[in-house]
Design a protein around this motif. Structure first.
Motif, PDB file in Angstrom:
ATOM      1  N   HIS A 168       9.695   7.444  30.199  1.00 13.24           N
ATOM      2  CA  HIS A 168       9.996   7.267  31.615  1.00 13.24           C
ATOM      3  C   HIS A 168       8.911   8.007  32.379  1.00 13.24           C
ATOM      4  N   THR A 215      15.973   8.649  29.630  1.00 13.67           N
ATOM      5  CA  THR A 215      16.078   9.161  31.009  1.00 13.67           C
ATOM      6  C   THR A 215      16.970   8.247  31.858  1.00 13.67           C
ATOM      7  N   CYS A 216      16.735   6.941  31.756  1.00 13.65           N
ATOM      8  CA  CYS A 216      17.539   5.996  32.539  1.00 13.65           C
ATOM      9  C   CYS A 216      18.994   6.033  32.062  1.00 13.65           C
ATOM     10  N   HIS A 227      12.578   2.803  36.497  1.00  9.93           N
ATOM     11  CA  HIS A 227      11.889   2.952  35.211  1.00  9.93           C
ATOM     12  C   HIS A 227      10.498   2.322  35.218  1.00  9.93           C
ATOM     13  N   CYS A 280      15.640   3.594  27.245  1.00  4.98           N
ATOM     14  CA  CYS A 280      15.000   4.786  27.812  1.00  4.98           C
ATOM     15  C   CYS A 280      16.046   5.887  27.979  1.00  4.98           C
TER      16      CYS A 280
HETATM   17 ZN   LIG Z   1      13.597   5.042  32.179  1.00  5.71          ZN
END
Ligand SMILES: [Zn+2]
Length: 287
Positions: free
Chosen positions: A245, A152-153, A198, A150
């Motif tokens: 996400h 974003t993570c 998440h 992911c």
């Molecule tokens: Zn994420």
């Protein structure tokens, strides 16, 4: 002639493979430090072959060179730093290092957490950092998504390397959620609510988080309407895919705009940083 050597920087998740060393000094004390694995050039090989051979001997791994990082010229010689990846084997000590290994001159392959770099004595540290930066320069959303990661993570974990630092756009944050001004908004005052943890979409969220997010969304929508003087604020979420996400989009509709779903796909605009409005939103949300 200066001694020429080749060294391989190998990352594994958020760790780097190093050789831990303990060496007794002339004054009797033991010095502990790390080196990037590698060794001396033997003359009838390329520098890449040099690194590949040394890693095989020292750590019993087959590696593939993926990038050249730089050449370090010092009093000790010329060290060529490469980025590499392991194609076969798990690192364990081998070669002459294994034969001469003892408490006064100790060798141990070790994966070291990158967050520890600044705290440790590491020969070639600057090259590890350079290699690290280089890796991320070529990374992007699509590459990460393809690898099942992911973005974003990943961005959060590695200090905003992908999307940059959004801290000055954040209007609310706690342990569960982050609320920030959208960097490429569909309207002035476009806000995003994202979970810290998440979840790939809304269907995955636990009830407690779901309630919290929606009550928060109500409050943020009211705040946007007031601060940006919009006529309404639309809410949508359409995360769709394994590496999405979870986030909510809050998009204002102004009195000069038509009502309806067209507002979800209004053309994106460049972000205008409006500190005063951000402060007003922050204030309302902190109450
Ligand atoms: Zn994420």
């Amino acid at each position: 002639m200066k001694r020429i050597s080749s060294r391989a920087i190998i990352f594994k998740e958020d760790k780097v493979l190093l050789m831990f060393r303990k060496k007794r000094q002339k004054d009797g004390t033991i010095k502990e430090y790390f080196v990037v694995p590698g060794g001396g050039w033997e003359g009838d090989e390329t520098l890449e072959q040099n690194a590949i051979r040394e890693l095989k001997e020292e750590m019993n791994i087959d590696i593939e060179i993926t990038n050249f990082v730089g050449l370090e010229i010092s009093d000790f010689g010329c060290a060529n730093y490469f980025v590499a990846k392991i194609v076969k084997g798990e690192p364990h000590l081998g070669g002459e290092e294994r034969e001469k290994n003892n408490e006064d001159n100790y060798y141990e392959p070790m994966f070291v957490d990158l967050s520890q770099l600044d705290k440790l004595d590491i020969v070639g540290k600057e090259y590890i950092k350079k290699a690290y930066d280089k890796q991320f320069q070529i990374l992007n959303n699509a590459i990460l998504t393809d690898q099942g990661i992911c973005p974003t993570c990943y961005d959060k974990k590695f200090g905003n390397v992908l999307f940059g630092d959004n801290s000055k756009n954040i209007i609310f944050k706690d342990d569960d959620v982050e609320v920030f001004m959208c960097a490429n908004p569909r309207a002035k005052g476009h806000v995003i609510i994202s979970t810290i943890k998440h979840f790939k979409d809304m269907m995955e969220i636990d009830d407690e988080t779901c309630k919290k997010v929606f009550v928060l969304a109500k409050n943020v929508m009211n705040a946007i309407k007031k601060v940006f003087e919009s006529e309404s604020v639309y809410l949508c979420t359409m995360c769709d895919g394994p590496n999405n996400h979870f986030h909510l989009q809050l998009i204002p509709r102004y009195n000069f705009e038509k009502r309806g779903s067209i507002n979800f796909v209004k053309e994106r605009q460049p972000y205008l940083y409006e500190q005063e409005k951000i402060e007003q939103l922050k204030k309302i949300l902190s109450e």
